[in-house]
Design a protein around this motif. Structure first.
Motif, PDB file in Angstrom:
ATOM      1  N   ASP A   9      44.761  30.586  41.542  1.00  0.00           N
ATOM      2  CA  ASP A   9      44.004  30.464  42.784  1.00  0.00           C
ATOM      3  C   ASP A   9      44.576  31.325  43.903  1.00  0.00           C
ATOM      4  O   ASP A   9      43.975  31.423  44.978  1.00  0.00           O
ATOM      5  CB  ASP A   9      43.993  29.008  43.244  1.00  0.00           C
ATOM      6  N   GLU A  39      42.453  31.881  47.052  1.00  0.00           N
ATOM      7  CA  GLU A  39      41.172  32.519  46.760  1.00  0.00           C
ATOM      8  C   GLU A  39      40.088  32.114  47.749  1.00  0.00           C
ATOM      9  O   GLU A  39      39.253  32.932  48.138  1.00  0.00           O
ATOM     10  CB  GLU A  39      40.742  32.172  45.333  1.00  0.00           C
ATOM     11  N   TYR A  40      40.114  30.861  48.213  1.00  0.00           N
ATOM     12  CA  TYR A  40      39.053  30.420  49.116  1.00  0.00           C
ATOM     13  C   TYR A  40      39.185  31.038  50.512  1.00  0.00           C
ATOM     14  O   TYR A  40      38.236  30.993  51.308  1.00  0.00           O
ATOM     15  CB  TYR A  40      39.015  28.890  49.195  1.00  0.00           C
ATOM     16  N   THR A  46      37.948  36.010  51.226  1.00  0.00           N
ATOM     17  CA  THR A  46      36.853  36.664  51.944  1.00  0.00           C
ATOM     18  C   THR A  46      37.073  36.610  53.445  1.00  0.00           C
ATOM     19  O   THR A  46      36.812  37.595  54.169  1.00  0.00           O
ATOM     20  CB  THR A  46      35.512  36.008  51.587  1.00  0.00           C
TER      21      THR A  46
END
Length: 397
Positions: free
Chosen positions: A143, A211-212, A215
């Motif tokens: 992750d 990972e969250y 962006t």
């Protein structure tokens, strides 16, 4: 222009439509200059690109003995690594050949490791097997993702301000990302790595983020002025700096001396010479004290008249005789096709070379990439004294 071959993961971009312009943007060229609108001087100081390297494997090691334990089974001196510091490290086999290369960062009581994506599982397996009774808990962290910034703007300008990185940040220094701290661990951190580029003057900063949040950080950094660049730009600037990559620029016979991985963190190395008790140490000590490595890493300039390119692992030949192994090959924005290669130590810079198996291309060694080691080795000097001779040229005993 050639494709990425084995250098590129399907999960990350090779380029975003202008691969050579993406490289120049790290220096403040092309669209980067226009984005700042402040002329050549401003752009030259603030150029920065952002590269997705989320194909890297990330491992977390918790536990009170994580550093002292890792110190005993790897090549780098990290037992007393300060908090918010990083280092490069190796795992060697019994004959001193490189099996794993990884970067580690210790921050807020946790050691984070990242390595080539294909080597994540083998490295985790080795670490897990070696825990025994140590208070250390290695675990995969798929992750967590790696993003890299390259260029002066990583240390000075809007991007650096966003990350709260100072212009005087040292190589291997690390810090938590702003407003992402958790009571148990940072939700992301940055670290400065050795510089890239032909003059090794382009700062490199890695970000390791959940990972969250990937962006969110990508958007914030590009809005602050970082230009999106693919892996092509990363590889070209890395190769120009003669920074080897595990698997691409090494083979099953590679020893650390061949690829300039000798030295502590202050020497930008991965093998500390003032420590012992790790697998492969005997070979490292023998080469350092008594001999020279059989091969050395060099930068090659290739004939760019053909659209075809050799691939990593292809032979390097001289007069029909194999004298080396080709590593990473990539098109550079100024130099054209360049490559790293492991060649026999006795191959001079004036030797005409050919690289490739199915596609034969002429090549020459960049003389500036040869690092001559003329020191008198301690072990060799001792042997000469025992024989009644001298290891110092021109001296008679």
């Amino acid at each position: 222009m050639p494709g990425p071959g084995d250098l590129q993961s399907a999960d990350t971009a090779w380029h975003y439509g202008d691969p050579l312009g993406e490289q120049r943007a790290a220096y403040g060229g092309g669209e980067q200059r226009a984005a700042y609108g402040g002329g050549e001087e401003r752009a030259g100081r603030s150029g920065v690109i952002i590269v997705d390297r989320s194909d890297r494997a990330v491992i977390e090691i918790a536990g009170a003995e994580r550093l002292t334990w890792l110190h005993t089974i790897t090549s780098q001196h990290i037992a007393a690594l300060p908090d918010r510091s990083s280092a490069e490290n190796l795992s060697l086999d019994a004959n001193g050949r490189v099996e794993e290369h990884f970067v580690l960062t210790d921050i807020d009581g946790v050691t984070w490791i990242d390595t080539e994506g294909s080597r994540g599982d083998p490295l985790l397996g080795f670490l897990t097997k070696m825990v025994f009774w140590a208070k250390a808990e290695p675990a995969a962290r798929p992750d967590m993702k790696v993003v890299t910034l390259i260029g002066p703007g990583a240390l000075d300008g809007p991007v650096a301000d966003l990350l709260e990185i100072g212009a005087d940040t040292d190589v291997y220094q690390a810090g938590g990302l702003p407003e992402t701290h958790h009571e148990d661990e940072p939700l992301g951190f940055w670290r400065r790595m050795p510089s890239f580029g032909e003059d090794r003057d382009l700062p490199v900063v890695d970000l390791i983020v959940p990972e969250y949040l990937l962006t969110r950080w990508w958007d914030a950094l590009t809005e602050a002025g970082a230009r999106m660049a693919g892996s092509w730009a990363y590889e070209a600037l890395r190769v120009a700096a003669r920074r080897p990559r595990l698997g691409a620029d090494t083979d099953e016979r590679t020893i650390p001396h061949e690829v300039d991985w000798i030295g502590g963190p202050d020497e930008l190395g991965a093998v500390h010479l003032d420590k012992g008790c790790y697998r492969g140490q005997e070979t490292v000590a023998r080469v350092h004290n008594l001999g020279k490595s059989p091969r050395r890493l060099v930068l090659l300039h290739l004939d760019g008249s053909s659209d075809e390119r050799p691939v990593p692992g292809d032979p390097v030949t001289a007069g029909g005789r194999t004298v080396g192994r080709l590593g990473t090959i990539v098109d550079h924005h100024e130099w054209g096709p360049i490559a790293l290669a492991l060649v026999k130590r006795n191959v001079g810079t004036d030797v005409e070379l050919t690289v490739g198996a199915e596609t034969a291309v002429s090549a020459r060694i960049d003389p500036d990439s040869i690092l001559e080691d003329d020191r008198i080795q301690a072990g060799r000097a001792a042997v000469e004294r025992l024989r009644g001779g001298s290891a110092v040229p021109g001296h008679q005993s």
